[in-house]
Design a protein around this motif. Structure first.
Motif, short mmCIF file in Angstrom:
data_model
loop_
_atom_site.label_atom_id
_atom_site.label_comp_id
_atom_site.label_asym_id
_atom_site.label_seq_id
_atom_site.Cartn_x
_atom_site.Cartn_y
_atom_site.Cartn_z
N ALA A 1 0.83 -1.21 0.00
CA ALA A 1 0.00 0.00 0.00
C ALA A 1 0.87 1.26 0.00
O ALA A 1 0.56 2.23 -0.69
N LEU A 2 1.97 1.23 0.75
CA LEU A 2 2.84 2.41 0.83
C LEU A 2 3.62 2.63 -0.45
O LEU A 2 3.93 3.77 -0.81
N VAL A 3 3.95 1.54 -1.16
CA VAL A 3 4.70 1.66 -2.41
C VAL A 3 3.83 2.24 -3.52
O VAL A 3 4.34 2.85 -4.47
N LEU B 1 8.72 5.84 5.76
CA LEU B 1 7.78 4.85 6.30
C LEU B 1 8.01 3.48 5.65
O LEU B 1 7.89 2.45 6.32
N GLN B 2 8.33 3.47 4.37
CA GLN B 2 8.63 2.20 3.71
C GLN B 2 9.83 1.52 4.38
O GLN B 2 9.86 0.29 4.53
N SER B 3 10.81 2.32 4.80
CA SER B 3 11.96 1.76 5.51
C SER B 3 11.55 1.18 6.85
O SER B 3 12.03 0.11 7.25
N LEU B 4 10.65 1.87 7.56
CA LEU B 4 10.21 1.37 8.86
C LEU B 4 9.42 0.07 8.72
O LEU B 4 9.57 -0.85 9.53
N PHE C 1 17.07 2.68 3.73
CA PHE C 1 16.26 1.53 3.32
C PHE C 1 17.16 0.36 2.90
O PHE C 1 16.93 -0.79 3.31
N ALA C 2 18.18 0.66 2.09
CA ALA C 2 19.08 -0.40 1.62
C ALA C 2 19.80 -1.06 2.79
O ALA C 2 19.99 -2.29 2.81
N VAL D 1 13.28 -12.60 -2.06
CA VAL D 1 12.68 -11.85 -0.95
C VAL D 1 12.62 -10.37 -1.29
O VAL D 1 11.64 -9.68 -0.96
N PHE D 2 13.64 -9.85 -1.97
CA PHE D 2 13.59 -8.46 -2.43
C PHE D 2 12.36 -8.23 -3.29
O PHE D 2 11.70 -7.20 -3.20
N GLY D 3 12.06 -9.21 -4.16
CA GLY D 3 10.89 -9.07 -5.02
C GLY D 3 9.61 -9.00 -4.21
O GLY D 3 8.72 -8.18 -4.49
N ALA D 4 9.50 -9.83 -3.18
CA ALA D 4 8.30 -9.83 -2.33
C ALA D 4 8.16 -8.52 -1.58
O ALA D 4 7.04 -8.05 -1.33
N LEU D 5 9.28 -7.92 -1.22
CA LEU D 5 9.26 -6.65 -0.49
C LEU D 5 9.24 -5.44 -1.41
O LEU D 5 9.26 -4.31 -0.95
N MET D 6 9.21 -5.69 -2.73
CA MET D 6 9.17 -4.61 -3.72
C MET D 6 10.35 -3.67 -3.60
O MET D 6 10.22 -2.45 -3.69
N VAL D 7 11.53 -4.24 -3.39
CA VAL D 7 12.75 -3.44 -3.31
C VAL D 7 13.11 -2.97 -4.72
O VAL D 7 13.18 -3.79 -5.64
N PRO D 8 13.33 -1.67 -4.91
CA PRO D 8 13.64 -1.17 -6.27
C PRO D 8 14.90 -1.83 -6.84
O PRO D 8 15.84 -2.16 -6.10
N GLU D 9 14.94 -1.96 -8.15
CA GLU D 9 16.02 -2.69 -8.81
C GLU D 9 17.37 -2.03 -8.56
O GLU D 9 18.38 -2.73 -8.38
#
Length: 281
Positions: free
Chosen positions: A34-36, A90-93, A146-147, A191-199
């Motif tokens: 939702a936040l992304v 907030l995405q980082s939190l 975040f990283a 797991v990055f994909g599940a968390l929607m981590v930018p490429e």
């Protein structure tokens, strides 16, 4: 099943998108989704954050930390905290919450102790990366924070699965090549994909996994590598190739503008400690 077979099994499942998350993590991932969403307004974010008491408390705490409250004006409401921090922080939190939930999702005390130490390492890296990005490399500090928070998420996922594979993480510090060769990239990327981590963040973390620190640092990957080397708590899971010991990290220094890295770290000590303390809540 030996450790290599277990790594390969988990990596194969992850590669097929078959990630086994605890229910609490699934809920947090939905919040992250939702936040992304680029249409997520800060008022909507405040409502979503306020629905989770623990996350709401952490949001207010980090908004009042030295790193985000340079005016010294305290706030007490979630809405004011969200407006101060912005949706990206907030995405980082939420990512931090997901990572910690992964680490605490199994009953074994020994595994929980590894997860606690891994989170202490992660929190140090994230806090240092934010300051190094802002003061040294001039990459985006929110992205660096975040990283830093997600850079070990593959290892946390591995810990969450360790109860299903006895002996999986025993001796990993002594044999890091097993994890690097047979699981880190595949599991981490899934797991990055599940968390929607930018490429671009994924690429920086992958460079950190295998790269050597550049001095002076310039990129996001360099920022993470330096923060990882400077972290006073080492990862209990594996030693990154070429990593510096916490003792040797005290000798890392180089010129930054008219000053030095060490001078910047000394000036930023309270800020780093404040941010680390909030992440450890």
């Amino acid at each position: 099943m030996d450790r290599i077979e277990a790594f390969n099994t988990i990596a194969a499942q992850a590669g097929r998108g078959e990630l086994a998350f605890p229910a609490s993590v699934d809920a947090s991932i939905r919040l992250q989704q939702a936040l992304v969403d680029p249409d997520c307004h800060v008022d909507t974010a405040a409502r979503l954050i306020g629905a989770d008491p623990l996350l709401a408390a952490r949001t207010v705490a980090i908004a009042n930390s030295v790193a985000f409250n340079r005016s010294g004006t305290p706030i007490s409401s979630v809405r004011a905290a969200v407006h101060r921090l912005g949706v990206r922080t907030l995405q980082s939190l939420v990512a931090a919450l997901i990572v910690r939930q992964l680490g605490s999702a199994q009953p074994d005390a020994g595994l929980r102790a590894k997860a606690d130490r891994l989170w202490a390492h992660t929190a140090h890296v994230a806090a240092l990366a934010q300051v190094i990005a802002r003061r040294v490399t001039h990459v985006d500090p929110d992205t660096a924070l975040f990283a830093g928070i997600v850079h070990e998420v593959g290892a946390f996922y591995l810990l969450s699965r360790a109860a299903d594979f006895p002996g999986l993480v025993d001796g990993m510090v002594e044999a890091p090549d097993d994890w690097i060769a047979h699981g880190e990239t595949t599991i981490g990327r899934s797991v990055f994909g599940a968390l929607m981590v930018p490429e671009h963040v994924v690429r920086a973390i992958e460079a950190m996994w295998t790269g050597m620190r550049a001095l002076p640092p310039e990129t996001l990957g360099d920022t993470l590598l330096l923060a990882d080397d400077l972290a006073p708590v080492a990862s209990p899971m594996h030693a990154r190739p070429g990593a510096t010991t916490p003792q040797a990290a005290r000798t890392i220094d180089f010129a930054v503008g008219d000053g030095t890295l060490q001078a910047i770290l000394d000036e930023s000590r309270v800020e780093v400690q404040s941010l680390h303390a909030v992440l450890m809540l």
